[in-house]
Design an enzyme around this catalytic site. Structure first.
Site, PDB file in Angstrom:
ATOM      1  N   HIS A   1     -23.508  35.137  -5.949  1.00  0.00           N
ATOM      2  CA  HIS A   1     -22.056  35.834  -6.044  1.00  0.00           C
ATOM      3  C   HIS A   1     -22.276  36.434  -7.592  1.00  0.00           C
ATOM      4  O   HIS A   1     -21.053  36.361  -8.174  1.00  0.00           O
ATOM      5  CB  HIS A   1     -21.062  34.783  -5.834  1.00  0.00           C
ATOM      6  CG  HIS A   1     -19.589  35.519  -5.622  1.00  0.00           C
ATOM      7  ND1 HIS A   1     -19.633  36.600  -4.752  1.00  0.00           N
ATOM      8  CD2 HIS A   1     -18.455  35.190  -6.064  1.00  0.00           C
ATOM      9  CE1 HIS A   1     -18.222  36.932  -4.846  1.00  0.00           C
ATOM     10  NE2 HIS A   1     -17.559  36.231  -5.582  1.00  0.00           N
TER      11      HIS A   1
ATOM     12  N   ASP B   1     -16.266  32.096  -1.219  1.00  0.00           N
ATOM     13  CA  ASP B   1     -16.778  32.440  -2.406  1.00  0.00           C
ATOM     14  C   ASP B   1     -16.434  31.711  -3.674  1.00  0.00           C
ATOM     15  O   ASP B   1     -15.493  30.553  -3.534  1.00  0.00           O
ATOM     16  CB  ASP B   1     -16.002  33.925  -2.883  1.00  0.00           C
ATOM     17  CG  ASP B   1     -16.813  35.016  -1.786  1.00  0.00           C
ATOM     18  OD1 ASP B   1     -17.415  34.616  -0.977  1.00  0.00           O
ATOM     19  OD2 ASP B   1     -16.483  36.049  -1.953  1.00  0.00           O
ATOM     20  N   ASP B   2     -16.963  31.988  -4.645  1.00  0.00           N
ATOM     21  CA  ASP B   2     -16.332  31.574  -6.162  1.00  0.00           C
ATOM     22  C   ASP B   2     -17.092  30.014  -6.245  1.00  0.00           C
ATOM     23  O   ASP B   2     -16.420  29.597  -7.598  1.00  0.00           O
ATOM     24  CB  ASP B   2     -14.990  31.683  -6.428  1.00  0.00           C
ATOM     25  CG  ASP B   2     -14.674  33.267  -6.551  1.00  0.00           C
ATOM     26  OD1 ASP B   2     -15.770  34.121  -6.519  1.00  0.00           O
ATOM     27  OD2 ASP B   2     -13.460  33.470  -6.523  1.00  0.00           O
TER      28      ASP B   2
ATOM     29  N   HIS C   1     -12.202  31.250   0.186  1.00  0.00           N
ATOM     30  CA  HIS C   1     -12.530  30.716  -1.286  1.00  0.00           C
ATOM     31  C   HIS C   1     -12.650  29.122  -1.591  1.00  0.00           C
ATOM     32  O   HIS C   1     -11.655  28.784  -0.623  1.00  0.00           O
ATOM     33  CB  HIS C   1     -11.829  31.358  -2.455  1.00  0.00           C
ATOM     34  CG  HIS C   1     -11.962  32.884  -2.600  1.00  0.00           C
ATOM     35  ND1 HIS C   1     -11.281  33.609  -1.409  1.00  0.00           N
ATOM     36  CD2 HIS C   1     -12.727  33.642  -3.210  1.00  0.00           C
ATOM     37  CE1 HIS C   1     -11.376  34.731  -1.780  1.00  0.00           C
ATOM     38  NE2 HIS C   1     -12.374  34.978  -2.925  1.00  0.00           N
TER      39      HIS C   1
ATOM     40  N   HIS D   1     -19.703  36.608 -12.430  1.00  0.00           N
ATOM     41  CA  HIS D   1     -18.782  37.222 -11.542  1.00  0.00           C
ATOM     42  C   HIS D   1     -17.884  38.363 -12.382  1.00  0.00           C
ATOM     43  O   HIS D   1     -16.697  38.487 -12.316  1.00  0.00           O
ATOM     44  CB  HIS D   1     -17.498  35.941 -11.500  1.00  0.00           C
ATOM     45  CG  HIS D   1     -16.513  36.310 -10.013  1.00  0.00           C
ATOM     46  ND1 HIS D   1     -15.382  37.050 -10.271  1.00  0.00           N
ATOM     47  CD2 HIS D   1     -16.598  35.861  -8.888  1.00  0.00           C
ATOM     48  CE1 HIS D   1     -14.835  37.162  -9.127  1.00  0.00           C
ATOM     49  NE2 HIS D   1     -15.616  36.663  -8.182  1.00  0.00           N
TER      50      HIS D   1
END
Length: 206
Positions: free
Chosen positions: A85, A36-37, A180, A89
């Site tokens: 995503h 993620d991210d 991540h 965020h």
């Protein structure tokens, strides 16, 4: 970062949500690595490790971070899956339906424009969602991908080896593993993959 959980009533249709891969038709144990991210400045190094280990993965990116200096072409060419995503965020469960729709729609549109391919998968930031989130994603033909094994890598900058045990001690056939694009995660990723292979797991995407 909290675990993935539904916010609201239980009338959300479960077939729109995925927290484990369906491995019922496969003869081997398999897991899904998800990151993620990103896309972060480390993404090229993550790709190096995955390529060396011949492991496919799923990347859930924020569209605001997707620019020409990030190796998205390589990510696609090497067989990885890119999902959205959101754009900025936010915690979607704290937003009104129209605000959620704007976040998800903007991200999907921008990523498809840059990548030149459809976006099929979506992960809500922090794993937080409600019934509006699921309905919006379904209308956009997005599968909501959660996880069943959090690595807690975001808490373990000073103790990265614990990322490995958090995953290996809890993983099952079909597990979706939450990671991540962080420096500590990159540091342990080669060993994490080797440990998962050692206990008999292969790797796939959804």
């Amino acid at each position: 970062m909290p675990l993935a959980r539904a916010v609201g009533d239980h009338s959300i249709k479960e077939h729109h949500l995925t927290s484990k891969a369906d491995t019922s038709l496969e003869g081997e144990k398999a897991v899904v690595l998800t990151f993620d991210d990103g896309p972060s400045r480390y993404v090229g190094s993550f790709l190096d490790v995955l390529n060396e280990e011949r492991v496919p993965a799923m990347f859930f990116w924020q569209s605001r971070l997707l620019h020409h200096k990030r190796p998205w072409k390589r990510t696609i060419a090497e067989g990885h899956t890119i999902g959205t995503h959101t754009h900025r965020h936010p915690n979607l469960a704290q937003l009104k339906a129209d605000q959620q729709k704007k976040e998800i729609e903007t991200s999907k549109r921008e990523m498809e424009r840059i990548l030149g391919q459809p976006i099929r998968h979506f992960r809500p930031p922090f794993g937080q969602y409600n019934e509006d989130t699921v309905h919006i994603a379904a209308a956009m033909q997005l599968d909501v991908v959660l996880w069943d094994v959090p690595s807690y890598d975001w808490e373990l900058k000073k103790d990265p080896d614990k990322i490995i045990s958090n995953v290996v001690d809890n993983v099952e056939n079909g597990s979706i593993i939450l990671l991540h694009e962080l420096e500590q995660t990159l540091y342990v990723l080669p060993q994490l993959i080797k440990e998962l292979k050692r206990v008999g797991f292969s790797f796939r995407t959804l």
